[in-house]
Design a protein around this motif. Structure first.
Motif, PDB file in Angstrom:
ATOM      1  N   UNK A   1       2.878  -4.017  -6.636  1.00 56.32           N
ATOM      2  CA  UNK A   1       2.024  -2.880  -7.023  1.00 56.32           C
ATOM      3  C   UNK A   1       1.621  -2.059  -5.807  1.00 56.32           C
ATOM      4  N   UNK A   2       1.199  -2.718  -4.726  1.00 52.70           N
ATOM      5  CA  UNK A   2       0.769  -1.964  -3.549  1.00 52.70           C
ATOM      6  C   UNK A   2       1.948  -1.263  -2.873  1.00 52.70           C
ATOM      7  N   UNK A   3       3.071  -1.954  -2.740  1.00 50.09           N
ATOM      8  CA  UNK A   3       4.256  -1.343  -2.139  1.00 50.09           C
ATOM      9  C   UNK A   3       4.792  -0.223  -3.031  1.00 50.09           C
ATOM     10  N   UNK A   4       4.720  -0.418  -4.338  1.00 51.73           N
ATOM     11  CA  UNK A   4       5.182   0.612  -5.271  1.00 51.73           C
ATOM     12  C   UNK A   4       4.343   1.873  -5.177  1.00 51.73           C
ATOM     13  N   UNK A   5       3.035   1.715  -5.001  1.00 56.75           N
ATOM     14  CA  UNK A   5       2.167   2.894  -4.826  1.00 56.75           C
ATOM     15  C   UNK A   5       2.528   3.644  -3.551  1.00 56.75           C
ATOM     16  N   UNK A   6       2.791   2.900  -2.483  1.00 57.70           N
ATOM     17  CA  UNK A   6       3.174   3.561  -1.232  1.00 57.70           C
ATOM     18  C   UNK A   6       4.507   4.273  -1.382  1.00 57.70           C
ATOM     19  N   UNK A   7       5.457   3.645  -2.050  1.00 56.09           N
ATOM     20  CA  UNK A   7       6.762   4.278  -2.256  1.00 56.09           C
ATOM     21  C   UNK A   7       6.625   5.527  -3.131  1.00 56.09           C
ATOM     22  N   UNK A   8       5.756   5.469  -4.134  1.00 49.62           N
ATOM     23  CA  UNK A   8       5.534   6.640  -4.980  1.00 49.62           C
ATOM     24  C   UNK A   8       4.917   7.773  -4.165  1.00 49.62           C
ATOM     25  N   UNK A   9       3.994   7.455  -3.268  1.00 51.22           N
ATOM     26  CA  UNK A   9       3.403   8.465  -2.394  1.00 51.22           C
ATOM     27  C   UNK A   9       4.444   9.099  -1.483  1.00 51.22           C
ATOM     28  N   UNK A  10       5.348   8.269  -0.938  1.00 50.46           N
ATOM     29  CA  UNK A  10       6.413   8.800  -0.085  1.00 50.46           C
ATOM     30  C   UNK A  10       7.363   9.679  -0.886  1.00 50.46           C
ATOM     31  N   UNK A  11       7.633   9.308  -2.123  1.00 51.97           N
ATOM     32  CA  UNK A  11       8.504  10.112  -2.973  1.00 51.97           C
ATOM     33  C   UNK A  11       7.847  11.453  -3.299  1.00 51.97           C
ATOM     34  N   UNK A  12       6.564  11.424  -3.636  1.00 52.72           N
ATOM     35  CA  UNK A  12       5.854  12.674  -3.913  1.00 52.72           C
ATOM     36  C   UNK A  12       5.805  13.557  -2.675  1.00 52.72           C
ATOM     37  N   UNK A  13       5.631  12.963  -1.509  1.00 54.77           N
ATOM     38  CA  UNK A  13       5.621  13.743  -0.275  1.00 54.77           C
ATOM     39  C   UNK A  13       6.994  14.371  -0.028  1.00 54.77           C
TER      40      UNK A  13
ATOM     41  N   UNK B   1      11.970  -2.092  -4.433  1.00 57.88           N
ATOM     42  CA  UNK B   1      10.677  -2.708  -4.748  1.00 57.88           C
ATOM     43  C   UNK B   1      10.664  -3.170  -6.197  1.00 57.88           C
ATOM     44  N   UNK B   2      11.212  -2.366  -7.095  1.00 65.71           N
ATOM     45  CA  UNK B   2      11.306  -2.754  -8.504  1.00 65.71           C
ATOM     46  C   UNK B   2      12.173  -4.009  -8.661  1.00 65.71           C
TER      47      UNK B   2
END
Length: 177
Positions: free
Chosen positions: A46-58, A76-77
């Motif tokens: 969950x924490x790594x997925x949130x960071x990856x989602x933030x990097x994707x949005x950036x 991560x998935x």
């Protein structure tokens, strides 16, 4: 063939590890470790997925190539699926994929093995012969005919804007051309 070997060897490795670890520390501690790794793995995913989602949005907001953040998200998935699978070998691989350095190494390896032969934006075959309107060589939009016109309606919402205020930054003002 590799997939067949994975489905054949992974359960054999897991069974052997369960027998060895269970014989060494006992049944209940072994089961506790399996449950603990699943819970810890879920939290880490969950924490790594949130960071990856933030990097994707950036990457999307800065118009960078989203390939690497997407690949990190996929890894991560996959690590989450491995961590939820009971077993020591799958847990080790799953935890390894949660380490950013390991994901970068896997991404570089996979990128060296994959060749993109063609890329096409949009999938509607009716519009394949039309100019897309964007020329990546010049970074500018070029209009090529009546197919580029988009008709629409709008309604201004909010307070009236001061005519002397500078542009908002979302659109270019008349003095920025």
């Amino acid at each position: 063939m590799y997939l067949f070997l994975a489905f054949l060897l992974v359960p054999i490795i897991e069974i052997a590890l369960f027998i060895q670890v269970g014989g060494l520390i006992g049944l209940w501690p072994t089961l506790a470790i399996v449950v603990l790794t699943a819970v810890l793995g879920t939290w880490l995913v969950r924490t790594q997925g949130r960071m990856a989602m933030g990097q994707l949005q950036q990457a999307f907001s800065t118009l960078d190539d989203p390939t690497e953040p997407l690949a990190h998200g996929a890894m991560i998935l996959f690590s989450g699926a491995l961590l939820l699978t009971p077993g020591f070998f799958t847990d080790a691989v799953g935890f390894a994929l949660l380490v950013p350095g390991v994901r970068v190494a896997v991404f570089r390896y996979l990128r060296s093995k994959v060749t993109v032969s063609s890329f096409q934006m949009g999938g509607d075959p009716r519009f394949q012969n039309m100019h897309s309107g964007f020329d990546p060589r010049h970074g500018a939009h070029h209009h090529s005919g009546p197919g580029d016109v988009i008709d629409g309606e709008f309604e201004e919402v909010g307070k009236p804007r001061d005519p002397n205020a500078p542009p908002s930054g979302w659109v270019e003002g008349p003095d920025r051309h």
